[in-house]
Design a protein around this motif. Sequence first.
Motif, PDB file in Angstrom:
ATOM      1  N   ILE A 128      11.433 -10.950   2.769  1.00 19.75           N
ATOM      2  CA  ILE A 128      12.278  -9.938   2.105  1.00 19.75           C
ATOM      3  C   ILE A 128      11.541  -9.411   0.850  1.00 19.75           C
ATOM      4  O   ILE A 128      11.463  -8.206   0.618  1.00 19.75           O
ATOM      5  N   ALA A 129      10.958 -10.358   0.078  1.00 16.74           N
ATOM      6  CA  ALA A 129      10.240  -9.954  -1.146  1.00 16.74           C
ATOM      7  C   ALA A 129       9.067  -9.041  -0.787  1.00 16.74           C
ATOM      8  O   ALA A 129       8.810  -8.047  -1.458  1.00 16.74           O
ATOM      9  N   TRP A 130       8.369  -9.388   0.283  1.00 15.18           N
ATOM     10  CA  TRP A 130       7.203  -8.606   0.716  1.00 15.18           C
ATOM     11  C   TRP A 130       7.638  -7.173   1.059  1.00 15.18           C
ATOM     12  O   TRP A 130       7.000  -6.200   0.648  1.00 15.18           O
ATOM     13  N   CYS A 131       8.759  -7.036   1.799  1.00 21.86           N
ATOM     14  CA  CYS A 131       9.256  -5.694   2.168  1.00 21.86           C
ATOM     15  C   CYS A 131       9.647  -4.907   0.921  1.00 21.86           C
ATOM     16  O   CYS A 131       9.298  -3.731   0.786  1.00 21.86           O
ATOM     17  N   LEU A 132      10.354  -5.563  -0.022  1.00 16.99           N
ATOM     18  CA  LEU A 132      10.751  -4.866  -1.259  1.00 16.99           C
ATOM     19  C   LEU A 132       9.507  -4.412  -2.027  1.00 16.99           C
ATOM     20  O   LEU A 132       9.458  -3.306  -2.564  1.00 16.99           O
ATOM     21  N   MET A 133       8.498  -5.278  -2.032  1.00 19.10           N
ATOM     22  CA  MET A 133       7.266  -4.957  -2.761  1.00 19.10           C
ATOM     23  C   MET A 133       6.560  -3.749  -2.136  1.00 19.10           C
ATOM     24  O   MET A 133       6.059  -2.875  -2.838  1.00 19.10           O
ATOM     25  N   VAL A 134       6.565  -3.683  -0.802  1.00 18.91           N
ATOM     26  CA  VAL A 134       5.947  -2.544  -0.107  1.00 18.91           C
ATOM     27  C   VAL A 134       6.712  -1.263  -0.469  1.00 18.91           C
ATOM     28  O   VAL A 134       6.112  -0.223  -0.760  1.00 18.91           O
ATOM     29  N   VAL A 135       8.051  -1.357  -0.523  1.00 18.28           N
ATOM     30  CA  VAL A 135       8.855  -0.173  -0.886  1.00 18.28           C
ATOM     31  C   VAL A 135       8.529   0.231  -2.337  1.00 18.28           C
ATOM     32  O   VAL A 135       8.347   1.419  -2.634  1.00 18.28           O
ATOM     33  N   ILE A 136       8.395  -0.756  -3.237  1.00 18.23           N
ATOM     34  CA  ILE A 136       8.048  -0.443  -4.639  1.00 18.23           C
ATOM     35  C   ILE A 136       6.687   0.284  -4.681  1.00 18.23           C
ATOM     36  O   ILE A 136       6.537   1.307  -5.339  1.00 18.23           O
ATOM     37  N   GLY A 137       5.725  -0.238  -3.936  1.00 22.31           N
ATOM     38  CA  GLY A 137       4.373   0.357  -3.919  1.00 22.31           C
ATOM     39  C   GLY A 137       4.407   1.780  -3.375  1.00 22.31           C
ATOM     40  O   GLY A 137       3.881   2.709  -4.001  1.00 22.31           O
ATOM     41  N   ILE A 138       5.074   1.974  -2.222  1.00 25.19           N
ATOM     42  CA  ILE A 138       5.077   3.302  -1.585  1.00 25.19           C
ATOM     43  C   ILE A 138       5.852   4.323  -2.428  1.00 25.19           C
ATOM     44  O   ILE A 138       5.403   5.447  -2.630  1.00 25.19           O
ATOM     45  N   THR A 139       7.021   3.879  -2.977  1.00 27.20           N
ATOM     46  CA  THR A 139       7.815   4.850  -3.756  1.00 27.20           C
ATOM     47  C   THR A 139       7.167   5.129  -5.124  1.00 27.20           C
ATOM     48  O   THR A 139       7.517   6.101  -5.775  1.00 27.20           O
TER      49      THR A 139
END
Length: 214
Positions: A128-139
């Motif tokens: 879950i943390a990894w997915c949130l981190m990817v969203v933070i990076g992309i956005t």
Amino acid sequence: MEKRIRTYNIIVAIAIFIGLPILFWALGDFPRRSSLKETISVVTILAFCMMIAQFYLARSNKNTLKAHKMSKVVKYHKFIGYTFVTILFVHPFLIVLPRYFEAGVDPIDAFTCIITSFNSTGVILGMIAWCLMVVIGITSLLRNHIGMTYKTWRIFHGILSIAFLIIAAWHVIDLGRHINSSMRIYIIALAGLGVLLLLKTYLFKSSKPSGETK
Ligand code: HEM
Ligand code: HEM
């Protein structure tokens, strides 16, 4: 005087976010493994600590950062963000990398085994943390293309970061092999204070986020 405060701030920040975790790792009574495995562990722990540091390299910590130009602080924030998000992006693969140099379980099998361990709370939290981190990076990368005003984006970014940090910290405390009571207190105290500092800017009008810093 201002220059001295800036230097002092940088030394304290390096001591807290790099020095202390290395000290806990070095002094902790953990079983030592190969240098490759220990290096990967230390890099991952430091990358996670840099995620905590991001909360102190933002407007929410402007009282401490008074002597610094905010544009410069944000420049460091962006550099640290992109660098360590990239490192943590490959962290699940790095865990199995040393298996390429050992006899025994195939690295791909080991990786599959980890990411299908749905009965492990720690692994689920990591995912879950990894997915949130990817969203933070992309956005962050596509900030100017997602149709949000800067203020809305910043609050969106801040709230995503809070969710990410809480879940990531839980993952690290649950699964980390270099977690002892000092490390646990360190993570909870620094992550907790960082989150509270940001929530204060959201909940109290006088310190609400304002203006754009490119
Ligand atoms: C990936 C690249 C990243 C970029 C380009 C980026 C960019 C920014 C920018 C421009 C700001 C506004 C700074 C300010 O005015 O105070 C900001 C704020 C912030 N960032 Fe990031 N960031 C990134 C990654 C991260 C990560 C990984 C975290 C934490 C895990 C994080 C946590 C925060 C927080 C807590 C704030 C304060 C939000 C607010 O003031 O409402 N950032 N970031
Ligand atoms: C798909 C997502 C993830 C998976 C499958 C995963 C899996 C794991 C596993 C299995 C461990 C134990 C490693 C070992 O025993 O050597 C671990 C440790 C760790 N993970 Fe994750 N993780 C994920 C995402 C994350 C994220 C997003 C972060 C940081 C924000 C993170 C930070 C850490 C840290 C700091 C450790 C401790 C390393 C150590 O003490 O050696 N992980 N993770």
